[in-house]
Design an enzyme around this catalytic site. Structure first.
Site, PDB file in Angstrom:
ATOM      1  N   TYR A  28       0.807  -1.235  -0.102  1.00  0.00           N
ATOM      2  CA  TYR A  28       0.009  -0.039  -0.083  1.00  0.00           C
ATOM      3  C   TYR A  28       0.947   1.273  -0.199  1.00  0.00           C
ATOM      4  CZ  TYR A  28      -4.352  -2.454   1.135  1.00  0.00           C
ATOM      5  OH  TYR A  28      -5.514  -3.198   1.192  1.00  0.00           O
ATOM      6  N   LYS A  63       4.136 -15.120   2.730  1.00  0.00           N
ATOM      7  CA  LYS A  63       4.366 -15.859   1.439  1.00  0.00           C
ATOM      8  C   LYS A  63       6.096 -16.105   1.024  1.00  0.00           C
ATOM      9  CE  LYS A  63       2.626 -17.518  -2.433  1.00  0.00           C
ATOM     10  NZ  LYS A  63       1.908 -18.822  -2.660  1.00  0.00           N
ATOM     11  N   ASP A  71      -1.764 -18.618   1.126  1.00  0.00           N
ATOM     12  CA  ASP A  71      -2.833 -19.379   0.362  1.00  0.00           C
ATOM     13  C   ASP A  71      -3.503 -20.429   1.161  1.00  0.00           C
ATOM     14  OD1 ASP A  71      -0.375 -20.497   0.429  1.00  0.00           O
ATOM     15  OD2 ASP A  71      -0.299 -20.870  -1.892  1.00  0.00           O
ATOM     16  N   ASP A 118      -5.768  -7.436   4.979  1.00  0.00           N
ATOM     17  CA  ASP A 118      -6.751  -6.832   4.281  1.00  0.00           C
ATOM     18  C   ASP A 118      -7.793  -7.757   3.749  1.00  0.00           C
ATOM     19  OD1 ASP A 118      -8.688  -4.834   3.165  1.00  0.00           O
ATOM     20  OD2 ASP A 118      -7.761  -5.231   1.118  1.00  0.00           O
ATOM     21  N   ASP A 162     -11.498 -10.031   5.717  1.00  0.00           N
ATOM     22  CA  ASP A 162     -13.057  -9.885   4.920  1.00  0.00           C
ATOM     23  C   ASP A 162     -13.427 -11.409   5.033  1.00  0.00           C
ATOM     24  OD1 ASP A 162     -13.092  -7.287   4.289  1.00  0.00           O
ATOM     25  OD2 ASP A 162     -14.096  -7.569   2.595  1.00  0.00           O
TER      26      ASP A 162
END
Ligand code: NAD
Ligand code: IPM
Ligand code: MN
Length: 328
Positions: free
Chosen positions: A120, A166, A198, A222, A226
């Site tokens: 970001y 990752k 993942d 982020d 959700d």
């Protein structure tokens, strides 16, 4: 004099859920000074920028910032967008630790999302050949401070920390993993595990009860938050607290401005109210009022569920049920 709370009502359903937070705070903590300031799309329309200087200064001087969601399709293709002001505000207040709790039944987890670094905030641009790039950047210091938060929070809960990265692909993730393990030396009472992002998504969807605290970088946090919200009742319920080492925190729902349901009076205000409870607790050191609000929201959700939960209560009816539960 009560503490000063800067309220940012935001866009689309933002003002609808912020109105409920105001109503509840006037009932529960009438000594608080609530001030509304322009932010997001509303600020762009009024001033040309999404974070006006006056709003930033008010936030800096506040005891806490209570924020409703921003974002409006009207600005999707614009040069100045509401989301830019939000990232700027997070960076200006250095609220690097974003706590996103999710619980239901046997699931009780807390995502600790790094909020002011990574993809970001890294270098971005367009090369001469037309290639567009965003860069994921982290300094080890930024990883160390969020890792410490994660360990501290795990220590205060069930003592398990899952660090999501990752590391099989990304240099930033390999450094992240190394720093988390260095910090773990100071927290021998906390069990730490690494998980690739993942797999973490799959585990969250299939066996979310295994998690206690998840610490992860900005973008992964982020997306996973959700998903965690979806696993525990939906976005309408999910709150967050964004904290720095000193200075005011920002308290806001995980969800966005939901333009698809704006103006219909059916937005679920529970995420906004639970964020208000996090503000009372973490931001203003008023844990008794925080617990009272959380309990009242739980009662109201059972009595007057909104359409996202399969019920037919309006935003105002759910708010009425919260006020009634507080008075009971
Ligand atoms: P969204 O979270 O706004 O909506 C996703 C889905 O969840 C929609 O179907 C929506 O109706 C539903 N939903 C969300 N909150 C709800 C609530 N309180 N009650 C009932 N249903 C609810 O995500 P989106 O549609 O991808 O984004 C819309 C805008 O919000 C975009 O401009 C985005 O940038 C912005 N956004 C802002 C924030 C924030 O301010 N913190 C967070 C996420 C997205
Ligand atoms: C969130 C939102 C924001 C983010 C957007 C609106 C910039 O999705 O708070 O989760 O990605 O951080
Ligand atoms: Mn998000």
């Amino acid at each position: 004099m009560g503490a000063r709370v800067v309220c940012l009502p935001g866009d689309c359903i933002g003002p609808e859920v912020m109105a409920v937070a105001h109503r509840v705070l006037r009932e529960l903590a009438p000594d608080l000074e609530l001030e509304d300031h322009l932010f997001g799309g509303a600020a762009i329309r009024a001033t040309g920028g999404s974070l006006p200087d006056e709003t930033l200064e008010a936030c800096r001087a506040a005891d806490a910032v209570l924020k409703a969601p921003i974002g409006d399709p009207e600005f999707d293709a614009a040069d100045v967008r509401p989301e830019q002001g939000m990232l700027q505000l997070r960076a200006e207040l250095d609220v690097y630790a974003n706590l996103r709790p999710a619980s239901r039944g046997s699931v009780d987890l807390l995502i600790v999302r790094e909020l002011v670094g990574g993809l970001y905030f890294g270098a971005r641009g367009v090369r001469d050949d037309g290639t567009v790039f965003d860069t994921c950047e982290y300094h080890p210091r930024e990883v160390e401070r969020i890792a410490r938060r994660g360990f501290e929070l795990a220590r205060s809960r069930r003592g398990k920390l899952t660090s999501v990265d990752k590391a099989n692909v990304l240099e930033t993730s390999r450094m992240w993993r190394r720093v988390v393990h260095e910090v773990s030396a100071d927290y021998s009472d906390v069990e730490v595990e690494d998980m690739l992002v993942d797999n973490a998504a799959m585990q969250l969807a299939s066996a979310p009860e295994q998690f206690d605290v998840i610490v992860t970088e900005n973008m992964f946090g982020d997306i996973l938050s959700d998903l965690a919200a979806a696993m525990t009742g939906g976005l309408g319920l999910a709150p967050s607290a964004s904290l720095s080492d000193s200075g005011p925190g920002i308290f806001e729902p995980v969800h966005g401005s939901a333009p698809d349901i704006a103006g219909r009076g059916i937005a679920n205000p529970a995420a906004m109210l639970r964020s208000t409870a996090l503000m009372l607790d973490y931001g203003l050191a008023r844990p008794d009022e925080a617990r009272a609000l959380e309990a009242a929201v739980d009662v109201a959700l059972r009595e007057a569920p909104t359409p996202d939960l399969g019920g037919n209560a309006t935003t105002a009816e759910l708010a009425d049920a919260v006020i009634a539960a507080l008075a009971a």
